[in-house]
Design an enzyme around this catalytic site. Sequence first.
Site, short mmCIF file in Angstrom:
data_model
loop_
_atom_site.label_atom_id
_atom_site.label_comp_id
_atom_site.label_asym_id
_atom_site.label_seq_id
_atom_site.Cartn_x
_atom_site.Cartn_y
_atom_site.Cartn_z
N HIS A 104 1.45 4.29 -2.92
CA HIS A 104 1.45 5.76 -2.86
C HIS A 104 2.73 6.30 -3.52
CE1 HIS A 104 -2.13 6.31 -0.58
NE2 HIS A 104 -1.68 5.81 0.55
N HIS B 205 0.84 -1.21 0.00
CA HIS B 205 0.00 0.00 0.00
C HIS B 205 0.87 1.26 0.00
CE1 HIS B 205 -3.69 2.31 1.26
NE2 HIS B 205 -2.77 3.11 1.76
N GLU B 206 1.85 1.33 0.88
CA GLU B 206 2.69 2.53 0.97
C GLU B 206 3.53 2.70 -0.30
OE1 GLU B 206 1.92 4.64 3.06
OE2 GLU B 206 0.76 3.35 4.38
N TYR C 121 -9.41 1.49 1.35
CA TYR C 121 -9.60 1.28 2.79
C TYR C 121 -10.62 0.16 3.00
CZ TYR C 121 -7.43 5.71 4.28
OH TYR C 121 -6.57 6.73 4.55
N HIS D 27 -5.82 6.82 -2.76
CA HIS D 27 -6.72 5.79 -2.27
C HIS D 27 -7.85 5.52 -3.27
CE1 HIS D 27 -5.12 7.00 1.87
NE2 HIS D 27 -4.58 5.84 1.53
ZN LIG Z 1 -2.79 5.08 2.15
#
Ligand SMILES: [Zn+2]
Length: 201
Positions: free
Chosen positions: A141, A137-138, A196, A147
């Site tokens: 980014h 996930h990071e 999320y 997101h």
């Molecule tokens: Zn995030």
Amino acid sequence: MVLEEHPDFLDTNPDEVEGERLFEGDILLTPTQRRSLNERKGIAHPYYRWRDGSDGLPLVPYTFGDRSVDRVAVWEGLEHWMEHTCITFQRATTTRTPHLRFIKGGGCYSYVGRMGQWRGQPVSIGTNCNVLGIVVHEVGHAIGFVHEQSRPDRDGYIKIINSNVIPNRLSNFNKYSNAAINNMDVPYDYSSVMHYGPKVL
Ligand SMILES: [Zn+2]
């Protein structure tokens, strides 16, 4: 990409790191990016894209910025992206050009896209962040993804019940304009590692 369940790091992430308030829970923004978002310009401006390597495909150099970061967890996260995309992550041969600098900071967080900092941009894999889903996930980014639930078309797919959100966390559920985010005709992805979970605070 479906990944295993992981602890909800947003519950434990700090609100601020390095003197900056984290955006949507785990994103660092430069002042320019923060302004751009307010002006509804695209965060996905070509400047923030990683450049191509000699094979014509995106190449993202990286280093480890401290001894305590979980290198195996980072390697597994990078491997995951390389297995599923055309992106290559490579240990930086020089630290004088833009690169990711993995650190064990106070939480799990990253900038969005390539910042152009020749000293490297931090990607923090803090305590309890060293699991595959969070590292992926990071890194997502860091290579330029926001997101999934922030997409301009998200209201056709999910319902954000504002009354269930802690008031000062409402900004975690921002929606971007079509000018800001180009979906590239990719369908909404409920299983995205950038989405999320249903019970995020
Ligand atoms: Zn995030």
